[in-house]
Design a protein around this motif. Structure first.
Motif, PDB file in Angstrom:
ATOM      1  N   LEU A  66      36.563  -8.854  -6.481  1.00  0.00           N
ATOM      2  CA  LEU A  66      37.200  -7.751  -5.752  1.00  0.00           C
ATOM      3  C   LEU A  66      36.980  -7.872  -4.254  1.00  0.00           C
ATOM      4  CD1 LEU A  66      36.397  -4.734  -8.103  1.00  0.00           C
ATOM      5  CD2 LEU A  66      38.641  -5.753  -7.665  1.00  0.00           C
ATOM      6  N   ARG A  67      35.860  -8.438  -3.846  1.00  0.00           N
ATOM      7  CA  ARG A  67      35.618  -8.639  -2.413  1.00  0.00           C
ATOM      8  C   ARG A  67      36.709  -9.500  -1.794  1.00  0.00           C
ATOM      9  NH1 ARG A  67      30.038 -11.370  -0.804  1.00  0.00           N
ATOM     10  NH2 ARG A  67      30.981 -13.059  -1.990  1.00  0.00           N
ATOM     11  N   GLU A  68      37.209 -10.471  -2.566  1.00  0.00           N
ATOM     12  CA  GLU A  68      38.270 -11.334  -2.065  1.00  0.00           C
ATOM     13  C   GLU A  68      39.645 -10.669  -2.161  1.00  0.00           C
ATOM     14  OE1 GLU A  68      37.311 -14.019  -0.614  1.00  0.00           O
ATOM     15  OE2 GLU A  68      35.235 -13.820  -1.320  1.00  0.00           O
ATOM     16  N   MET A  69      39.743  -9.578  -2.926  1.00  0.00           N
ATOM     17  CA  MET A  69      41.036  -8.942  -3.178  1.00  0.00           C
ATOM     18  C   MET A  69      41.242  -7.662  -2.386  1.00  0.00           C
ATOM     19  SD  MET A  69      40.771  -9.433  -7.317  1.00  0.00           S
ATOM     20  CE  MET A  69      42.081  -8.274  -7.701  1.00  0.00           C
ATOM     21  N   THR A  70      40.172  -7.120  -1.786  1.00  0.00           N
ATOM     22  CA  THR A  70      40.258  -5.842  -1.072  1.00  0.00           C
ATOM     23  C   THR A  70      39.815  -6.033   0.375  1.00  0.00           C
ATOM     24  OG1 THR A  70      38.031  -5.244  -1.810  1.00  0.00           O
ATOM     25  CG2 THR A  70      39.870  -4.519  -3.179  1.00  0.00           C
ATOM     26  N   LEU A  71      39.611  -4.933   1.074  1.00  0.00           N
ATOM     27  CA  LEU A  71      39.184  -4.984   2.471  1.00  0.00           C
ATOM     28  C   LEU A  71      37.733  -5.464   2.531  1.00  0.00           C
ATOM     29  CD1 LEU A  71      39.403  -4.441   5.487  1.00  0.00           C
ATOM     30  CD2 LEU A  71      39.017  -2.001   5.018  1.00  0.00           C
ATOM     31  N   ASN A  72      37.547  -6.676   3.004  1.00  0.00           N
ATOM     32  CA  ASN A  72      36.220  -7.291   3.081  1.00  0.00           C
ATOM     33  C   ASN A  72      35.649  -7.059   4.478  1.00  0.00           C
ATOM     34  OD1 ASN A  72      33.958  -8.889   3.045  1.00  0.00           O
ATOM     35  ND2 ASN A  72      34.953 -10.688   2.198  1.00  0.00           N
TER      36      ASN A  72
END
Length: 569
Positions: A112-118
């Motif tokens: 999810l870190r790679e898919m959302t606002l990091n």
């Protein structure tokens, strides 16, 4: 020049997705299990005592794999005799090691870190506001914005972010941004309204709503208080969860990890992992610790695995306290920089002991998060209370304290005495030690991030990353464990260099020690005849490389059960 290793993560994800399907097939026999590896030092794990008492490590020249296991390790001439007709992997000077295992990761969060606002690269509250505004402009709509990764300890503002920082960027839809450690979230005003948080909302047990001088919520929610907004957000769909896990396991293979212990795993995650394994789409081994609400099956039947054996459900993950950075870690005495508080106790004694007793009955493992010195003492006390009642069962389980971060020196010998595993994440130290002296004061640092003291006491110490709290890079973890300096080579006067591990001890954290904690048979975590062919190949020989070079090393190959899943030669 030392580059920020997190910067390679998006590239690694793309590379992994491509390589798992194409690269692994390029030079492999039909069954993928038999080959000769040579052309660089092969570190089998362990060593022999030298004349001065130091451990001497002698690399092998070659390694032969048959049927997914190491068949031979030794000189190249003999290896060639035993591998006629087999595919050959020339390492071209790279170094091979027993497969590295991350003993504490949250794989869904990594994906999810790679898919959302990091937000792991933001350097100030103002920077966070700019990053949020940019993300909102690129993703218009009315859906809540969710992100993760901020850490305020180095920010010039010297404060936590609050709702005003978020409102300045996005005021017309909810924004929920999680701190890197997962133990705090900051909300904008719209998200506070969605959560129903007002001036009169009480703090939940084990959590805290931060408030300003006027009594109004600042937007910062600590530990269990985050559930107030989580319950209002759209649930993670199975499709999105599967995408996150697929990204994560591919990324982990690309970074050189051959296995992982996945913490706080949901039943949906297990279903997806089992399916990935069934379809041959899981490149690494995964040991699973369930969230309590989904732990019914493992607490009923004990540890179990999928038919391939690639995924094993080991036990349950529990929480004793919060995190040090957000002052949720449970301390024996008040925080030095905030004397009004001593942290948060999340676990309740009777409820937790009921779970521990049932886990022991079915020989399931328990991973109990504890960071503060009181949190660790209570964890040891409660473990002892249950384990002492059935010594035979106690010897059959490997209960763990996750983080084991701040320990009263008097409690360090109790780990070995009770057979409790210290599951630690070296990179936490090189980040936390910027603020830990302020939180704890000099008197409590003696038992902080005490890898060497625990090792010398006879405790089994294993290493992980806690990604996405940290990057999830094995070389950062190895560097932190051996160098105990930040990624630029700096350290403070209170950083306890005497707690750094030797190069070989640090390698053991991620290999043979992890295998022992995971109940693996003899030979796991080593490259010796009969061992499973789990191999991590790195561009540098990390047992002897200068400290700065450790962060310049790259993953060259990843081999799991004899299958080459990554080949970047």
């Amino acid at each position: 020049m030392i580059r920020p290793r997190s910067a390679i993560a998006p590239l690694a994800v793309m590379v992994a997705a491509l390589l798992l399907g194409a690269c692994a097939a390029q030079a492999r026999p039909a069954d993928g299990d038999d080959f000769l590896m040579f052309g660089g030092p092969i570190l089998t794990g362990g060593g022999t005592p030298g004349p001065d008492g130091a451990v001497v490590v002698t690399p092998a020249e070659a390694l032969v794999v048959r049927d997914g296991k190491v068949a031979f390790v030794g000189d190249l001439a003999a290896a060639r005799q035993q591998s006629k007709g087999l595919p050959q992997y020339d390492l071209k000077g790279a170094a091979a090691y027993p497969g590295l295992v991350d003993s504490h990761v949250h794989l869904t969060g990594v994906g999810l870190r790679e898919m959302t606002l990091n937000l792991d690269q933001v350097r100030s509250a103002a920077d966070l506001t700019r990053a949020l505004a940019s993300h909102a402009a690129a993703h218009p709509g009315r859906d809540p914005i969710v992100g993760r990764g901020w850490i305020e300890t180095h920010w010039p503002e010297r404060r936590f972010p609050d709702r005003s920082d978020l409102d300045a960027a996005v005021a017309d839809r909810p924004v929920v941004l999680e701190r890197a450690d997962g133990h705090a979230v900051v909300l904008n005003t719209a998200a506070l309204a969605l959560a129903g948080i007002t001036k009169d909302t009480p703090d939940p047990s084990g959590g805290r709503i931060e408030r300003g001088a006027d009594g109004q919520a600042t937007g910062l929610l600590i530990d269990t208080a985050a559930a107030l907004i989580e319950a209002k957000l759209p649930p993670l769909s199975l499709a999105r969860r599967r995408e996150a896990l697929t990204i994560a396991v591919n990324l982990y293979a690309a970074r050189g990890w051959t296995g992982a212990s996945n913490m706080s795993t949901s039943a949906e995650d297990v279903t997806i992992l089992f399916d990935l394994a069934r379809k041959g789409q899981l490149p690494i081994t995964v040991d699973v610790f369930m969230v309590p609400e989904d732990a019914g099956e493992v607490l009923r039947r004990g540890p179990y695995a999928d038919p391939t054996g690639r995924v094993r459900v080991r036990g349950v993950k529990l929480y004793m306290d919060g995190a040090l950075g957000s002052r949720g870690a449970l301390l024996l005495k008040p925080y030095s920089d905030q004397p009004s508080g001593s942290g948060l106790q999340i676990a309740e004694h009777d409820q937790t002991l009921a779970i521990l007793k049932q886990a022991l009955k079915v020989r399931a493992d328990v991973a109990l998060h504890a960071i503060g010195d009181r949190g660790n003492r209570l964890a040891l006390d409660w473990f002892e209370e249950v384990l002492a009642a059935d010594p035979a069962a106690a010897r059959a389980v490997h209960w763990r304290i996750e983080h084991s971060q701040i320990i009263d020196p008097a409690d360090i010998p109790r780990f070995a005495k009770l057979g409790v595993v210290a599951s630690m994440q070296p990179s936490h130290a090189i980040g936390d030690l910027y603020f830990a002296p302020a939180r704890l004061g000099p008197g409590r640092l003696a038992g902080a991030y005490a890898w060497r003291s625990l090792t010398d006491s006879g405790a089994l110490v294993i290493g992980g990353s806690d990604a996405p709290v940290e990057v999830g890079d094995p070389l950062i973890e190895y560097y932190a464990a051996t160098v105990r300096k930040d990624l630029k080579g700096a350290s403070g006067p209170d950083w306890g260099p005497q707690e750094a591990l030797s190069r070989l001890q640090a390698l053991d954290l991620f290999t043979v020690n992890a295998a022992k904690a995971d109940h693996r048979p003899a030979g796991w975590g080593r490259l010796t005849p009969g061992s499973p062919a789990n191999i991590t190949v790195l561009s540098k020989e990390i047992l002897t490389a200068p400290d700065p070079d450790l962060l310049e090393a790259e993953t060259v190959m990843t081999v799991v059960a004899g299958k080459v899943v990554i080949d970047l030669r």
